[in-house]
Design a protein around this motif. Structure first.
Motif, PDB file in Angstrom:
ATOM      1  N   THR A   1     -12.716  -9.753  -1.108  1.00 14.11           N
ATOM      2  CA  THR A   1     -12.400  -8.414  -1.577  1.00 14.11           C
ATOM      3  C   THR A   1     -10.885  -8.216  -1.591  1.00 14.11           C
ATOM      4  N   ALA A   2     -10.432  -7.274  -2.404  1.00 13.32           N
ATOM      5  CA  ALA A   2      -8.998  -6.986  -2.472  1.00 13.32           C
ATOM      6  C   ALA A   2      -8.784  -5.485  -2.611  1.00 13.32           C
ATOM      7  N   ARG A   3      -7.885  -4.952  -1.810  1.00 16.25           N
ATOM      8  CA  ARG A   3      -7.417  -3.568  -1.944  1.00 16.25           C
ATOM      9  C   ARG A   3      -6.061  -3.650  -2.640  1.00 16.25           C
ATOM     10  N   ILE A   4      -5.943  -3.045  -3.819  1.00 20.95           N
ATOM     11  CA  ILE A   4      -4.737  -3.127  -4.620  1.00 20.95           C
ATOM     12  C   ILE A   4      -3.997  -1.787  -4.578  1.00 20.95           C
ATOM     13  N   VAL A   5      -2.716  -1.839  -4.217  1.00 19.62           N
ATOM     14  CA  VAL A   5      -1.853  -0.654  -4.284  1.00 19.62           C
ATOM     15  C   VAL A   5      -0.663  -1.028  -5.165  1.00 19.62           C
ATOM     16  N   ALA A   6      -0.745  -0.638  -6.435  1.00 21.59           N
ATOM     17  CA  ALA A   6       0.287  -1.028  -7.398  1.00 21.59           C
ATOM     18  C   ALA A   6       0.753   0.160  -8.224  1.00 21.59           C
ATOM     19  N   ASP A   7       0.682   1.356  -7.637  1.00 23.12           N
ATOM     20  CA  ASP A   7       1.036   2.566  -8.372  1.00 23.12           C
ATOM     21  C   ASP A   7       2.110   3.385  -7.661  1.00 23.12           C
ATOM     22  N   ARG A   8       2.837   2.741  -6.741  1.00 23.11           N
ATOM     23  CA  ARG A   8       3.854   3.465  -5.971  1.00 23.11           C
ATOM     24  C   ARG A   8       5.252   3.100  -6.453  1.00 23.11           C
ATOM     25  N   PRO A   9       6.171   4.051  -6.426  1.00 25.61           N
ATOM     26  CA  PRO A   9       7.548   3.735  -6.805  1.00 25.61           C
ATOM     27  C   PRO A   9       8.203   2.842  -5.751  1.00 25.61           C
ATOM     28  N   GLY A  10       9.271   2.169  -6.156  1.00 28.17           N
ATOM     29  CA  GLY A  10      10.016   1.358  -5.198  1.00 28.17           C
ATOM     30  C   GLY A  10      10.232  -0.051  -5.681  1.00 28.17           C
ATOM     31  N   GLY A  11      11.255  -0.679  -5.131  1.00 24.73           N
ATOM     32  CA  GLY A  11      11.601  -2.039  -5.490  1.00 24.73           C
ATOM     33  C   GLY A  11      11.292  -3.016  -4.379  1.00 24.73           C
ATOM     34  N   HIS A  12      11.991  -4.135  -4.390  1.00 23.67           N
ATOM     35  CA  HIS A  12      11.773  -5.211  -3.419  1.00 23.67           C
ATOM     36  C   HIS A  12      12.658  -4.952  -2.213  1.00 23.67           C
ATOM     37  N   ASN A  13      12.247  -3.987  -1.377  1.00 28.37           N
ATOM     38  CA  ASN A  13      13.109  -3.593  -0.265  1.00 28.37           C
ATOM     39  C   ASN A  13      12.292  -3.016   0.889  1.00 28.37           C
ATOM     40  N   PHE A  14      12.964  -2.840   2.019  1.00 27.89           N
ATOM     41  CA  PHE A  14      12.296  -2.412   3.245  1.00 27.89           C
ATOM     42  C   PHE A  14      11.779  -0.979   3.143  1.00 27.89           C
ATOM     43  N   THR A  15      12.476  -0.121   2.401  1.00 29.36           N
ATOM     44  CA  THR A  15      12.023   1.264   2.249  1.00 29.36           C
ATOM     45  C   THR A  15      10.660   1.319   1.568  1.00 29.36           C
ATOM     46  N   THR A  16      10.489   0.512   0.542  1.00 25.41           N
ATOM     47  CA  THR A  16       9.203   0.457  -0.168  1.00 25.41           C
ATOM     48  C   THR A  16       8.104  -0.036   0.753  1.00 25.41           C
ATOM     49  N   TRP A  17       8.388  -1.051   1.549  1.00 26.13           N
ATOM     50  CA  TRP A  17       7.361  -1.626   2.419  1.00 26.13           C
ATOM     51  C   TRP A  17       7.026  -0.692   3.570  1.00 26.13           C
ATOM     52  N   ASN A  18       8.003   0.046   4.071  1.00 24.62           N
ATOM     53  CA  ASN A  18       7.719   1.035   5.110  1.00 24.62           C
ATOM     54  C   ASN A  18       6.808   2.135   4.561  1.00 24.62           C
ATOM     55  N   ALA A  19       7.042   2.536   3.308  1.00 19.49           N
ATOM     56  CA  ALA A  19       6.280   3.638   2.722  1.00 19.49           C
ATOM     57  C   ALA A  19       4.814   3.292   2.520  1.00 19.49           C
ATOM     58  N   VAL A  20       4.488   2.002   2.385  1.00 25.23           N
ATOM     59  CA  VAL A  20       3.105   1.605   2.136  1.00 25.23           C
ATOM     60  C   VAL A  20       2.342   1.303   3.425  1.00 25.23           C
ATOM     61  N   LEU A  21       3.003   1.404   4.577  1.00 23.64           N
ATOM     62  CA  LEU A  21       2.341   1.104   5.847  1.00 23.64           C
ATOM     63  C   LEU A  21       1.108   1.972   6.102  1.00 23.64           C
ATOM     64  N   PRO A  22       1.115   3.276   5.776  1.00 21.82           N
ATOM     65  CA  PRO A  22      -0.122   4.052   5.989  1.00 21.82           C
ATOM     66  C   PRO A  22      -1.318   3.482   5.231  1.00 21.82           C
ATOM     67  N   ASP A  23      -1.104   3.017   4.007  1.00 20.04           N
ATOM     68  CA  ASP A  23      -2.194   2.396   3.244  1.00 20.04           C
ATOM     69  C   ASP A  23      -2.643   1.095   3.904  1.00 20.04           C
ATOM     70  N   LEU A  24      -1.671   0.324   4.363  1.00 20.14           N
ATOM     71  CA  LEU A  24      -1.985  -0.932   5.050  1.00 20.14           C
ATOM     72  C   LEU A  24      -2.799  -0.669   6.305  1.00 20.14           C
ATOM     73  N   PHE A  25      -2.393   0.322   7.084  1.00 23.25           N
ATOM     74  CA  PHE A  25      -3.099   0.608   8.330  1.00 23.25           C
ATOM     75  C   PHE A  25      -4.514   1.126   8.067  1.00 23.25           C
ATOM     76  N   ALA A  26      -4.685   1.921   7.020  1.00 29.13           N
ATOM     77  CA  ALA A  26      -6.029   2.397   6.669  1.00 29.13           C
ATOM     78  C   ALA A  26      -6.932   1.224   6.313  1.00 29.13           C
ATOM     79  N   TRP A  27      -6.378   0.261   5.591  1.00 31.39           N
ATOM     80  CA  TRP A  27      -7.139  -0.951   5.232  1.00 31.39           C
ATOM     81  C   TRP A  27      -7.464  -1.765   6.480  1.00 31.39           C
ATOM     82  N   LEU A  28      -6.502  -1.904   7.385  1.00 32.76           N
ATOM     83  CA  LEU A  28      -6.756  -2.640   8.625  1.00 32.76           C
ATOM     84  C   LEU A  28      -7.833  -1.964   9.456  1.00 32.76           C
ATOM     85  N   THR A  29      -7.837  -0.641   9.486  1.00 31.08           N
ATOM     86  CA  THR A  29      -8.856   0.093  10.240  1.00 31.08           C
ATOM     87  C   THR A  29     -10.249  -0.235   9.711  1.00 31.08           C
TER      88      THR A  29
END
Length: 374
Positions: free
Chosen positions: A335-363
């Motif tokens: 299975t795959a959870r895809i999050v490809a609709d958020r603004p941001g580039g290849h940087n730490f700010t973008t990855w920090n912003a997606v952590l809530p989605d990541l944590f929900a998936w981990l839960t």
């Protein structure tokens, strides 16, 4: 000289001081001497060069790209002695370092509502590697008797075991999510994935002898099991990485589905890479290269399915293109959870912003309790 830690405050301060001194000297001697045009030009060039170097040093200190001069100039070394604070425990699967770990924990009492981050060297039995890491233990860990799920966080290249904590901010994010009940208590391991400093391992066992895969998939879990209350089931272990670490996470999970049930890729890629930073990891061995190609592995039969979290910012065109090419290859029972609709580039700010989605998936992967009775 190659071992000088360039992220240390005195190095950055020295560069800033030299920049200021050069600017003051240039101004002071602006109208002096016979060859004013020459010394003015030299002074201005020196100030601009030092200014650029100082800015680069500050950015490097914040992002943890390179630790030493040797690493900066590609002079690989197998020593990590200077990357962790003095007195950090050295832990091994045979129980070595247990007393040092107890001492470290006693000297660093837990803060209510906050996890404890332990800098530790993890020594592997199979590879013989002794590499740095940071171990995050959730608030209340010391008074809890349960075995907890584990998330292994892998950095990009260049990057260090400080990158997830200092640059992405995963420690504070874990505290907030666990405290709010949006993520079950987990043990997080910020692991070193490159056995040789200044050389991108891609987390593979290469032809020329580097055994990063074995260290991450076999050595490190055994050390964590020996010293911490880590659950053993594959469903309780997940890999997460950004950029190069994203490739590592997906590749390792697909190669070792008996050990890892899930993998998260934040702006990662899905093809085995060979470039100046890696060297020729495969040296013409096509089978080895194919055995480390997630695009091929995802379609091969495995003893257990793997759950994937795949994301890239809308402005990160290369990573987004790679994600969109790889995602259609994922079929049931994977299975795959895809999050490809958020603004941001290849940087730490973008990855920090997606952590809530990541944590929900981990839960969802770990279940609501996220732990089993000891």
């Amino acid at each position: 000289m190659s071992g000088v830690v360039i992220t240390s405050g005195w190095v950055v301060g020295l560069l800033i001081g030299l920049t200021v001194a050069a600017a003051v000297a240039t101004a002071a001697f602006w109208d002096r001497g016979r060859f004013r045009v020459v010394h003015r030009a030299i002074g201005l060039l020196l100030v601009q060069l030092l200014l650029l170097v100082s800015l680069a040093a500050v950015i490097n200190q914040q992002a943890n790209f390179y630790v030493t001069f040797g690493e900066l100039f590609g002079q690989g070394s197998d020593t990590y002695a200077q990357t962790l604070p003095a007195g950090s425990p050295r832990l091994s699967a045979d129980g070595g370092g247990a007393e040092d770990l107890d001492r470290w924990l006693a000297e660093h009492p837990a803060v209510p509502g906050r996890g404890t981050v332990i800098p530790a060297t993890l020594a592997g039995a199979a590879t013989g590697y002794a590499l740095p890491s940071h171990i995050y233990l959730p608030a209340g860990y010391r008074g809890d008797g349960r075995d907890l799920p584990v998330v292994m966080f892998l950095a990009g290249y260049p990057g260090t075991v400080y990158s997830w904590l200092d640059s992405v901010g995963v420690g504070a994010a874990l505290d907030e999510a666990i405290g709010a009940g949006r993520l079950p208590p987990v043990i997080a391991v910020m692991a070193e994935q490159d056995p040789v400093r200044g050389r991108d391992s891609e987390c593979v066992d290469s032809v020329h002898g580097s055994r990063a895969d074995t260290y991450l998939s076999a050595d490190l879990p055994e050390v964590v099991h020996r010293h911490f209350r880590a659950a053993r089931s594959r469903e309780s272990w997940a890999l997460v990485g950004y950029s190069t670490g994203g490739f590592c996470a997906v590749n390792l999970a697909l190669r070792h589905p008996d050990r890892f049930g899930a993998a998260g890729s934040l702006a990662g890629y899905f093809r085995p890479l060979i470039d100046r930073s890696t060297g020729d990891l495969y040296e013409g061995d096509l089978e080895l290269r194919r055995a480390n190609d997630p695009r091929i592995l995802i379609g091969r039969p495995r003893p257990a399915p793997v759950s994937l979290f795949l994301t890239a910012g809308l402005d990160d065109r290369t990573a987004l293109r790679d994600l969109r090419a790889f995602a259609p290859l994922v079929h049931a029972p994977d299975t795959a959870r895809i999050v490809a609709d958020r603004p941001g580039g290849h940087n730490f700010t973008t990855w920090n912003a997606v952590l809530p989605d990541l944590f929900a998936w981990l839960t969802q992967r770990f279940g609501t309790s996220g732990a089993t009775a000891a």
